[in-house]
Design a protein around this motif. Structure first.
Motif, mmCIF file in Angstrom:
data_model
loop_
_atom_site.group_PDB
_atom_site.id
_atom_site.type_symbol
_atom_site.label_atom_id
_atom_site.label_comp_id
_atom_site.label_asym_id
_atom_site.label_seq_id
_atom_site.Cartn_x
_atom_site.Cartn_y
_atom_site.Cartn_z
ATOM 1 N N ASN A 107 0.803 -1.227 0.000
ATOM 2 C CA ASN A 107 0.000 0.000 0.000
ATOM 3 C C ASN A 107 0.831 1.271 0.000
ATOM 4 O O ASN A 107 0.302 2.356 0.242
ATOM 5 C CB ASN A 107 -0.952 0.028 1.207
ATOM 6 N N SER A 108 2.108 1.154 -0.253
ATOM 7 C CA SER A 108 2.985 2.315 -0.253
ATOM 8 C C SER A 108 3.849 2.320 -1.509
ATOM 9 O O SER A 108 4.088 1.273 -2.109
ATOM 10 C CB SER A 108 3.895 2.321 0.986
ATOM 11 N N GLN A 109 4.301 3.486 -1.886
ATOM 12 C CA GLN A 109 5.182 3.602 -3.040
ATOM 13 C C GLN A 109 6.616 3.287 -2.630
ATOM 14 O O GLN A 109 7.073 3.736 -1.575
ATOM 15 C CB GLN A 109 5.103 5.008 -3.635
ATOM 16 N N VAL A 110 7.291 2.513 -3.452
ATOM 17 C CA VAL A 110 8.672 2.111 -3.196
ATOM 18 C C VAL A 110 9.544 2.681 -4.301
ATOM 19 O O VAL A 110 9.166 2.654 -5.471
ATOM 20 C CB VAL A 110 8.797 0.569 -3.168
ATOM 21 N N ASP A 111 10.698 3.239 -3.931
ATOM 22 C CA ASP A 111 11.564 3.788 -4.975
ATOM 23 C C ASP A 111 12.085 2.659 -5.860
ATOM 24 O O ASP A 111 12.141 1.497 -5.471
ATOM 25 C CB ASP A 111 12.712 4.607 -4.379
ATOM 26 N N SER A 112 12.456 3.041 -7.081
ATOM 27 C CA SER A 112 12.802 2.054 -8.106
ATOM 28 C C SER A 112 13.981 1.176 -7.717
ATOM 29 O O SER A 112 14.028 -0.008 -8.034
ATOM 30 C CB SER A 112 13.101 2.761 -9.437
ATOM 31 N N GLU A 348 -11.058 -0.929 -7.611
ATOM 32 C CA GLU A 348 -10.616 0.465 -7.574
ATOM 33 C C GLU A 348 -10.787 1.044 -6.171
ATOM 34 O O GLU A 348 -9.887 1.710 -5.640
ATOM 35 C CB GLU A 348 -11.416 1.294 -8.583
ATOM 36 N N ARG A 349 -11.959 0.775 -5.555
ATOM 37 C CA ARG A 349 -12.226 1.309 -4.219
ATOM 38 C C ARG A 349 -11.298 0.685 -3.184
ATOM 39 O O ARG A 349 -10.777 1.365 -2.301
ATOM 40 C CB ARG A 349 -13.680 1.052 -3.843
ATOM 41 N N GLN A 350 -11.069 -0.621 -3.318
ATOM 42 C CA GLN A 350 -10.216 -1.323 -2.356
ATOM 43 C C GLN A 350 -8.789 -0.785 -2.386
ATOM 44 O O GLN A 350 -8.176 -0.553 -1.332
ATOM 45 C CB GLN A 350 -10.227 -2.817 -2.670
ATOM 46 N N ILE A 351 -8.245 -0.586 -3.596
ATOM 47 C CA ILE A 351 -6.883 -0.054 -3.719
ATOM 48 C C ILE A 351 -6.803 1.345 -3.122
ATOM 49 O O ILE A 351 -5.887 1.669 -2.361
ATOM 50 C CB ILE A 351 -6.448 -0.036 -5.197
ATOM 51 N N ALA A 352 -7.786 2.184 -3.447
ATOM 52 C CA ALA A 352 -7.785 3.562 -2.953
ATOM 53 C C ALA A 352 -7.866 3.610 -1.442
ATOM 54 O O ALA A 352 -7.152 4.380 -0.785
ATOM 55 C CB ALA A 352 -8.945 4.325 -3.576
ATOM 56 N N GLU A 353 -8.723 2.771 -0.854
ATOM 57 C CA GLU A 353 -8.877 2.776 0.605
ATOM 58 C C GLU A 353 -7.611 2.308 1.300
ATOM 59 O O GLU A 353 -7.176 2.895 2.300
ATOM 60 C CB GLU A 353 -10.060 1.891 0.993
ATOM 61 N N ARG A 354 -6.980 1.250 0.769
ATOM 62 C CA ARG A 354 -5.775 0.728 1.410
ATOM 63 C C ARG A 354 -4.624 1.718 1.310
ATOM 64 O O ARG A 354 -3.884 1.924 2.266
ATOM 65 C CB ARG A 354 -5.376 -0.611 0.771
ATOM 66 N N VAL A 355 -4.467 2.311 0.123
ATOM 67 C CA VAL A 355 -3.373 3.262 -0.068
ATOM 68 C C VAL A 355 -3.554 4.483 0.821
ATOM 69 O O VAL A 355 -2.607 4.972 1.440
ATOM 70 C CB VAL A 355 -3.283 3.676 -1.553
#
Length: 656
Positions: A107-112, A348-355
């Motif tokens: 649920n988080s962005q990871v650097d490349s 779509e909703r599940q991804i948005a809520e978790r993020v």
């Protein structure tokens, strides 16, 4: 740290908490697994070459994968499977493409950089070193990834697994990994068979696919991307490979996403989820077991006794239609139905809520979770692998040794037993030019060998195993003994047959110049091939460069009368020029030549009254001075260093 016992099912089935923890510095850590991997609104846009308008290769693709899941990426040819797989793996989607959308790990962005270290990618085309055996291929894959993770939760099933692999994995444990993978993929009988080169036959194409997959599984990835892992395999082998991959995902909480084309029913049913594409858009994403129910609900029931994978591929193909309904309209209706479906909206909703529920960070993996690869150990592993390749692969050095020996015999017998008299001065000069120029020219034979090495490097670098520096260092070092051997063999034959200066010092000076000539020529090959990794282009450019160096090197046109443009732009950076003048000084500086009957000396020197020509007179006609051997050798070493440095820069900047 005590190693865990072998074949311990309690360890393989033990659940590790996938929750995120916060350390003292406030950074997020991932405990042992990647809990989920999701992507949202991924779009790849390119400009059409003909119309100059933009078009989408993939359009607004969203999805979600949980740990332990095996996901199939399916669709007709040209639908965007490989493009999407590349985007998910953070690789180049297409030349000049614009990529939008987001991917999330836990649920988080990871650097490349860290994302690269936690993933592996098996490409559709096998980039394997043909001269290695199957077992050696897996062994070196294990050695290169040895320090990839500290917390190696992604152990191979039924091999030593542990809850906290802080200590290094022993050689015995690594070999056990190799053995188990060989058996799991049904290639244990081919363990000691080479992969195969253009000259030596090796394993089959299907077996190469299995080796490619196995070599990436042994690197302990958290997320694994497979591009057509069953390509070239029959239905039985495909089932066994996918079955093992699925067992691996579940036993180690991995996420595996595989593009696959027309699997059998039994293989299709092994996948947990299906992402079905057509024309770059989603037609379905969800559990494989729910496929028939969903398509029945939108008016496309799967017929009984039909392979659902084949039916779906026919259904979403926009090129062909087996019904009266136009294929394009049918596919658009299926895509629209998915976009409006409750399943799509829920994803779509599940991804948005978790993020949104997790604080966004740019680095989920810290130094406590993974180690930096040890540069020395990586370089030593690459050296070992390159050494095996060099002496076993006849393309790398075997053919070249034969070529150079043939050149030496030809040169020694054409310029046979030249005498120290003035009519042989020009033949001596011709022999020096021929020996140095064609030795470097024949280095073009190294192009295919380096292309293979470069392809392997590109694959392993993309999977985060090592960078350009260890590769370039190992490539340079491993070539030195072979090039010295070639230089010595060539010189032993040609030098004495042609009757050059008959002293030990002159002989070994000649060997030095030949050796530096070959190192510079091979460095030029590395530079050109690093920039242009295409066989025909690299071969043509290297040949052209050598032709240029011959033209301005000082033999065909002496430096004293060479056109200023060519002299000041190219002559002084021409490595062949320094080799030629160094060898000329080596031959003529300390040698005198008789003028023959009548004492009509071709060169006027202080020995004319003795009916002799001092060799320095020949050097003066070319504008060469003596006593500069060290300077010229130093310049040549500098040229070699520049070639290698530019080659390193090319590899560092070029990502494919």
């Amino acid at each position: 740290m005590e190693a865990c016992s072998m074949h311990d099912p309690s360890i393989l089935n033990s659940a590790r908490s996938p929750d995120l923890e916060r350390n003292d510095s406030g950074d997020f850590l991932m405990n042992q697994t990647v809990q989920n991997f999701s992507w949202k609104d991924l779009t790849v846009t390119v400009k059409d070459r003909e119309t100059k308008n933009t078009r989408d290769l993939i359009n607004s693709i969203s999805g979600d994968a949980q740990h332990g899941e095996l996901i199939a990426l399916m669709g007709p040819s040209g639908c965007g499977k490989t493009t999407l797989l590349n985007v998910l793996a953070r690789r180049a989607a297409s030349s000049g493409a614009k990529v939008t959308g987001e991917t999330y790990v836990n649920n988080s962005q990871v650097d490349s950089k860290n994302f690269q270290r936690m993933t592996s990618y098996v490409e559709q085309e096998d980039a394997l070193i043909g001269s290695l055996t199957v077992q050696e291929t897996l062994k070196f894959a294990s050695d290169l990834s040895l320090t990839r993770y500290v917390n190696c939760s992604a152990e191979i099933p039924l091999i030593t697994t542990c809850t906290d692999c802080k200590s290094s994995v022993s050689k015995h444990q690594r070999m056990e990994r190799v053995r188990t993978l060989l058996e799991a993929f049904g290639i244990q009988k081919q363990a000691n068979t080479i992969v195969g080169t253009p000259i030596r036959k090796g394993i089959s194409g299907g077996q190469k696919r299995r080796v490619s997959v196995a070599s990436q599984l042994i690197t302990c990835p958290k997320i694994l991307f497979l591009d057509e892992p069953t390509s070239g395999l029959d239905s039985t082998a495909s089932y066994e490979v996918i079955s093992y991959v699925k067992a691996l995902a579940r036993a180690n909480n991995l996420i595996i996403i595989a593009s696959i084309h027309q699997p059998s029913t039994t293989t299709f049913n092994l996948f947990d989820k299906l992402l079905l594409l057509s024309s770059g858009r989603t037609c379905y994403f969800g559990k494989t077991e729910n496929v028939e129910t969903y398509f029945d609900s939108i008016g496309h029931p799967v017929p009984l006794q039909t392979n659902p994978a084949e039916f779906l591929l026919d259904l979403v193909s926009s090129d062909f239609s087996r019904t009266k309904e136009p294929a394009g309209e049918r596919v658009q209706a299926i895509q629209h139905a998915w976009k409006e479906s409750t399943q799509s909206i829920a994803i779509e909703r599940q991804i948005a809520e978790r993020v949104n529920s997790v604080e966004k960070v740019t680095k989920d993996w810290t130094e406590d979770d993974m180690t930096r690869p040890n540069g020395l150990s990586i370089t030593m592993a690459l050296l070992h692998r390159s050494f095996i390749k060099s002496y076993r692969d006849v393309v790398a050095y075997g053919i070249r040794i034969v070529m150079y020996l043939g050149l030496a015999i030809m040169m020694g017998t054409v310029w046979l037993r030249l005498h120290p008299s003035q009519e042989y001065i020009q033949p001596f000069t011709n022999a020096i030019f021929f020996g140095s120029a064609f030795m470097s020219f024949m280095a073009v034979a190294y192009v295919p060998a380096f292309l293979e090495d470069r392809a392997t490097f590109a694959k392993e670098r993309a999977n985060g195993l090592y960078g350009a520096t260890p590769f370039m260092v190992s490539n340079f070092i491993i070539g030195l003994p072979f090039l010295f051997l070639i230089s010595m063999l060539f010189s032993i034959i040609s030098y004495w047959l042609s009757n050059f200066q008959p002293t030990a010092e002159a002989f070994f000076t000649w060997v030095m110049w030949i050796f530096l000539d070959l190192v510079a020529a091979e460095s030029l090959v590395v530079l050109v091939t690093a920039i242009f990794p295409n066989f025909v282009i690299a071969l043509a450019l290297v040949a052209f460069a050598n032709g240029l160096w011959m033209s301005v090197g000082g033999f065909l046109v002496t430096p004293t009368i060479l056109n200023p443009f060519w002299k000041y732009v190219f002559h002084y950076i021409d490595y062949q020029a320094y080799v030629f003048q160094g060898m000329m000084v080596n031959e003529f500086a300390e040698r005198n030549y008789s003028c023959g009957p009548g004492c009509q000396c071709m060169y006027t020197t202080d020995l004319a009254d003795q009916c002799m020509i001092r060799g320095t007179g020949v050097l003066e006609s070319y504008g060469y001075a003596t006593g500069r051997t060290g300077k010229w050798a130093g310049i040549l070493v500098g040229i070699i260093a520049v070639y290698r440095l530019f080659g390193w820069i090319a590899l560092y900047l070029r990502k494919n």
